[in-house]
Design an enzyme around this catalytic site. Structure first.
Site, mmCIF file in Angstrom:
data_model
loop_
_atom_site.group_PDB
_atom_site.id
_atom_site.type_symbol
_atom_site.label_atom_id
_atom_site.label_comp_id
_atom_site.label_asym_id
_atom_site.label_seq_id
_atom_site.Cartn_x
_atom_site.Cartn_y
_atom_site.Cartn_z
ATOM 1 N N ASP A 37 8.640 82.564 -43.578
ATOM 2 C CA ASP A 37 8.164 82.991 -42.252
ATOM 3 C C ASP A 37 7.312 84.248 -42.440
ATOM 4 O OD1 ASP A 37 8.088 84.176 -39.539
ATOM 5 O OD2 ASP A 37 9.581 82.646 -39.069
ATOM 6 N N GLN A 101 11.554 79.342 -28.492
ATOM 7 C CA GLN A 101 10.640 78.587 -29.349
ATOM 8 C C GLN A 101 9.191 79.013 -29.119
ATOM 9 O OE1 GLN A 101 10.820 74.294 -28.874
ATOM 10 N NE2 GLN A 101 9.722 73.935 -30.797
ATOM 11 N N HIS A 107 11.616 72.827 -36.407
ATOM 12 C CA HIS A 107 11.878 73.652 -37.588
ATOM 13 C C HIS A 107 13.216 74.344 -37.478
ATOM 14 C CE1 HIS A 107 9.749 76.123 -34.617
ATOM 15 N NE2 HIS A 107 10.458 77.150 -35.060
ATOM 16 N N PHE A 108 13.773 74.638 -38.649
ATOM 17 C CA PHE A 108 14.985 75.437 -38.762
ATOM 18 C C PHE A 108 14.648 76.763 -39.416
ATOM 19 C CE2 PHE A 108 16.870 71.367 -38.043
ATOM 20 C CZ PHE A 108 18.120 71.615 -37.495
ATOM 21 N N HIS A 109 15.283 77.819 -38.901
ATOM 22 C CA HIS A 109 15.180 79.150 -39.515
ATOM 23 C C HIS A 109 16.382 79.375 -40.422
ATOM 24 C CE1 HIS A 109 12.228 80.866 -36.522
ATOM 25 N NE2 HIS A 109 12.735 79.898 -35.767
HETATM 26 P P1 5GP Z 1 10.125 79.572 -33.204
HETATM 27 O O1 5GP Z 1 9.834 80.791 -32.392
HETATM 28 O O2 5GP Z 1 9.270 78.436 -32.745
HETATM 29 O O3 5GP Z 1 11.566 79.223 -33.329
HETATM 30 O O4 5GP Z 1 9.720 79.933 -34.692
HETATM 31 C C1 5GP Z 1 8.396 79.969 -35.137
HETATM 32 C C2 5GP Z 1 8.396 80.870 -36.327
HETATM 33 O O5 5GP Z 1 7.165 80.704 -36.972
HETATM 34 C C3 5GP Z 1 8.532 82.363 -35.980
HETATM 35 O O6 5GP Z 1 9.652 82.902 -36.637
HETATM 36 C C4 5GP Z 1 7.214 82.959 -36.465
HETATM 37 O O7 5GP Z 1 7.411 84.227 -37.064
HETATM 38 C C5 5GP Z 1 6.729 81.940 -37.457
HETATM 39 N N1 5GP Z 1 5.299 81.840 -37.584
HETATM 40 C C6 5GP Z 1 4.362 81.922 -36.597
HETATM 41 N N2 5GP Z 1 3.134 81.722 -37.107
HETATM 42 C C7 5GP Z 1 3.298 81.503 -38.434
HETATM 43 C C8 5GP Z 1 2.369 81.229 -39.511
HETATM 44 O O8 5GP Z 1 1.161 81.150 -39.338
HETATM 45 N N3 5GP Z 1 2.917 81.053 -40.739
HETATM 46 C C9 5GP Z 1 4.258 81.137 -40.969
HETATM 47 N N4 5GP Z 1 4.685 80.970 -42.221
HETATM 48 N N5 5GP Z 1 5.149 81.398 -39.986
HETATM 49 C C10 5GP Z 1 4.668 81.574 -38.737
#
Ligand code: 5GP
Length: 145
Positions: A37, A101, A107-109
């Site tokens: 991330d 989100q 996706h999983f963190h």
């Molecule tokens: P969500 O908020 O959808 O659960 O998680 C999306 C994740 O993607 C966030 O933790 C954010 O930091 C990460 N993220 C956003 N843009 C990018 C990117 O361009 N590359 C990577 N590797 N991670 C990203």
């Protein structure tokens, strides 16, 4: 975005999967892709995504894809633990904007936690140093078994 909607193949993770956007890869197999991330909530914050999916969230995923996905998550989580020796690991997943989100490809963190170290903000912290991310990714990749 609510829980309802259509998959946008212009989302950043789709671009990463197609090689149209950069990423720091940790691991991939036939089914999943794991990468760092870029706005990490802790050192070693890794994302695991299905490679052949247009599910925006867990609710939309085809049930037959879930086993390979969660096995990939477990495999990478074990490697994160082996590489970084955290006191705990958060494994989490958000569905819909109100839940947190921000990217609409399932996706999983995987977020390592250490005693006394506060968790960084979700999707709101600073961008990581790319060389540091590559170094941590290499540490984790070396522990994939
Ligand atoms: P969500 O908020 O959808 O659960 O998680 C999306 C994740 O993607 C966030 O933790 C954010 O930091 C990460 N993220 C956003 N843009 C990018 C990117 O361009 N590359 C990577 N590797 N991670 C990203």
């Amino acid at each position: 975005m609510s829980l309802d909607g259509t998959y946008d193949d212009g989302n950043i993770f789709a671009k990463i999967l197609r090689g149209e956007a950069p990423s720091v890869r940790v691991f991939e197999d036939e089914h999943v892709f794991a990468f760092m991330d870029v706005f990490p909530q802790a050192k070693g914050h890794t994302l695991v995504i299905p490679k052949h999916s247009t599910a925006r969230n867990l609710l939309e995923e085809e049930p037959e894809r879930l086993a390979s996905l969660i096995l990939g998550v477990q495999r990478v989580t074990r490697a994160v633990r082996a590489a970084l020796n955290p006191d705990g690991v958060v494994v989490t997943q958000f569905n819909g904007a109100v839940s947190g989100q921000t990217v609409y490809h399932l996706h999983f963190h995987i977020i390592p936690r250490w005693d006394g170290q506060p968790l960084g903000r979700h999707a709101g912290g600073g961008m990581a140093d790319m060389e540091e991310l590559k170094a941590v990714a290499a540490q984790i990749a070396a522990k994939i078994s």
